[in-house]
Design an enzyme around this catalytic site. Structure first.
Site, PDB file in Angstrom:
ATOM      1  N   THR A  44      38.251  47.505  38.285  1.00 44.43           N
ATOM      2  CA  THR A  44      36.896  47.944  38.603  1.00 44.43           C
ATOM      3  C   THR A  44      36.055  46.823  39.209  1.00 44.43           C
ATOM      4  O   THR A  44      35.083  47.082  39.920  1.00 44.43           O
ATOM      5  CB  THR A  44      36.212  48.476  37.327  1.00 44.43           C
ATOM      6  N   TYR A 132      48.768  45.855  30.769  1.00 44.24           N
ATOM      7  CA  TYR A 132      48.018  46.829  31.565  1.00 44.24           C
ATOM      8  C   TYR A 132      49.044  47.732  32.229  1.00 44.24           C
ATOM      9  O   TYR A 132      49.684  47.351  33.209  1.00 44.24           O
ATOM     10  CB  TYR A 132      47.155  46.103  32.588  1.00 44.24           C
ATOM     11  N   LYS A 160      46.409  48.350  27.583  1.00 43.76           N
ATOM     12  CA  LYS A 160      45.568  49.332  28.247  1.00 43.76           C
ATOM     13  C   LYS A 160      46.518  50.327  28.894  1.00 43.76           C
ATOM     14  O   LYS A 160      47.321  49.968  29.757  1.00 43.76           O
ATOM     15  CB  LYS A 160      44.674  48.679  29.300  1.00 43.76           C
ATOM     16  N   ILE A 201      39.096  51.332  27.253  1.00 37.56           N
ATOM     17  CA  ILE A 201      38.590  50.455  28.305  1.00 37.56           C
ATOM     18  C   ILE A 201      38.136  51.385  29.409  1.00 37.56           C
ATOM     19  O   ILE A 201      38.959  51.922  30.156  1.00 37.56           O
ATOM     20  CB  ILE A 201      39.650  49.454  28.793  1.00 37.56           C
TER      21      ILE A 201
END
Length: 274
Positions: A44, A132, A160, A201
């Site tokens: 992001t 991730y 995540k 998250i």
């Protein structure tokens, strides 16, 4: 009580520089809204578009705010090669309470290669590592069995998880390692929490942090239209436009190859914001 970590956008000035004042204001906004911690240099935050000096600026601002609030800072890291990932992880570890390390992308190594990649990275740094897992970006899907092997590695403390849905492997992960799983798909945050995930998250929480900090079924239902609008164009284009419209950051600029979102998409998101 679940943990809510917010992957910060990186605000830019109209001249194209990192907007330090807006970044600091955004970081305080999400922590004041009930977030448990911040994530710097996640997807992001457009990290691939930032220069080395800009990367350090983002890390410094996020670290300073987290220190002032007593909140943890998770820092994104990782690239295609293992050696390059280790170098990047070491550079960023001094700012981080945890490193969020993406599975090696594009090259599509074997699952055994991914296990060894994370083993090498986790052993090379002194801070805990989060996996991730985002196969629709990396091109490398991982089985639940492989992910559980990685979660058992020394130095790896969680993940995540962004599978794009709740599939059979996700159900296995939640059953076997629920508290270690942080949902990274905003639309599935509540269902995954209900199935045992330890937290989220959530990029959407840049805009509505209290909604994710206090997430329940009713709030989930209210968030669905907002999440749909925010991710209907490449993230974080719509999100940054909404943050600017709300005065949380000063300018909605994104960097190439991103383009500004359609005004009607931004309007739809703002109308849906809870």
């Amino acid at each position: 009580m679940h943990a809510t970590h917010v992957p910060l956008v990186t605000p830019f000035t109209p001249e194209g520089e990192v907007d330090v004042a807006s970044l600091e204001r955004l970081a305080k906004h999400v922590l004041d809204g009930g977030a448990s911690g911040l994530v710097a240099l996640g997807t992001t935050g457009e990290p691939a578009t930032l220069s080395p000096d800009e990367l350090e600026t983002v890390l410094r601002v996020a670290r300073n705010v987290c220190d002032a609030y007593g909140a943890p800072l998770t820092v994104g890291a990782g690239t295609m090669g293992t050696d390059a990932t280790i170098a990047q992880a070491r550079e960023r570890a001094s700012y981080a309470d945890r490193l969020l390390v993406v599975a090696p992308y594009y090259l599509r190594p074997t699952e055994e290669g991914v296990v060894r990649h994370f083993a090498a990275v986790a052993s090379a740094v002194d801070v805990p590592v989060l996996i991730y897992n985002i196969p629709y970006r990396t091109g490398r899907a991982l089985s639940a069995e492989t992910i559980l092997r990685i979660l058992d590695l020394d130095g790896v403390v969680g993940m995540k998880h962004c599978p794009g849905g709740i599939d059979a492997d996700t159900l296995v992960l939640l059953a076997e390692a629920g508290e270690k799983v942080l949902c990274g798909d905003d639309a599935y945050a509540y269902p995954m929490l209900a199935l045992g995930a330890g937290g989220v998250i959530a990029a959407t929480a840049n805009l509505v942090p209290s909604a994710y900090a206090n997430l329940d079924l009713a709030m989930h239902d209210r968030l669905v239209p907002l999440v749909d609008a925010l991710f209907s164009e490449p993230s974080p284009t719509v999100l940054k436009a909404c943050l600017a419209a709300r005065g949380i950051i000063d300018d909605p600029s994104v960097r190439a190859p991103f383009l500004p979102p359609a005004p009607e998409t931004v309007e739809r998101a703002l109308k849906s914001a809870v």
